[in-house]
Design a protein around this motif. Sequence first.
Motif, PDB file in Angstrom:
ATOM      1  N   UNK A  31       0.448  -0.883   0.285  1.00  0.00           N
ATOM      2  CA  UNK A  31      -0.110   0.080  -0.203  1.00  0.00           C
ATOM      3  C   UNK A  31       0.796   1.725   0.064  1.00  0.00           C
ATOM      4  N   UNK A  32       0.993   1.837  -0.554  1.00  0.00           N
ATOM      5  CA  UNK A  32       1.059   3.407  -0.648  1.00  0.00           C
ATOM      6  C   UNK A  32      -0.378   4.832  -0.513  1.00  0.00           C
ATOM      7  N   UNK A  33      -0.033   5.083   0.611  1.00  0.00           N
ATOM      8  CA  UNK A  33      -1.406   5.853   1.327  1.00  0.00           C
ATOM      9  C   UNK A  33      -1.025   6.571   0.892  1.00  0.00           C
ATOM     10  N   UNK A  34       0.073   7.455   0.255  1.00  0.00           N
ATOM     11  CA  UNK A  34       0.557   8.960   0.995  1.00  0.00           C
ATOM     12  C   UNK A  34       1.053   8.997  -0.771  1.00  0.00           C
ATOM     13  N   UNK A  35       0.192   8.276  -1.984  1.00  0.00           N
ATOM     14  CA  UNK A  35       0.922   8.132  -3.468  1.00  0.00           C
ATOM     15  C   UNK A  35       0.913   9.808  -3.795  1.00  0.00           C
ATOM     16  N   UNK A  36       1.207  10.260  -5.145  1.00  0.00           N
ATOM     17  CA  UNK A  36       1.116  11.210  -5.502  1.00  0.00           C
ATOM     18  C   UNK A  36      -0.095  12.024  -6.074  1.00  0.00           C
ATOM     19  N   UNK A  37      -1.129  12.018  -5.631  1.00  0.00           N
ATOM     20  CA  UNK A  37      -2.551  12.450  -6.313  1.00  0.00           C
ATOM     21  C   UNK A  37      -2.352  13.089  -6.330  1.00  0.00           C
ATOM     22  N   UNK A  38      -3.435  13.746  -7.246  1.00  0.00           N
ATOM     23  CA  UNK A  38      -4.098  15.594  -6.909  1.00  0.00           C
ATOM     24  C   UNK A  38      -5.692  15.048  -6.639  1.00  0.00           C
TER      25      UNK A  38
END
Length: 123
Positions: free
Chosen positions: A98-105
Amino acid sequence: MPDRITLRGLRAVGHHGVFDFERRQGQVFVVDAVLHVDTAPAAASDDVEDTVHYGELADRLVQVVTGEPVDLIETLAERLARVCLAQELVERVELTVHKPSAPIEHEFEDVAVTVDRRREEER
């Protein structure tokens, strides 16, 4: 094989990602591993040597997450699955990164990649 040992929510800071700032700053990655193992021998002997020592496995998984950076969580998941399959008793692993802080706007709950690997597929 009906038996499973599950390790969920293992957290470690890694420096993975395609963007420079992800590699510089790092971020928390969360790992879930479902190990398919015959637990009958351990149940009969009551000896940790007859099963997967999940504490030691957690240490090895954290070493991978905190280790050499990769661009993709697909690559990270593959490396982690290999660590699990290196355990002699593990026949199959379902591993999620899991990448809960993925750089998605946009607002989102989670980004995750799950791989399902069997011993005979180990490379």
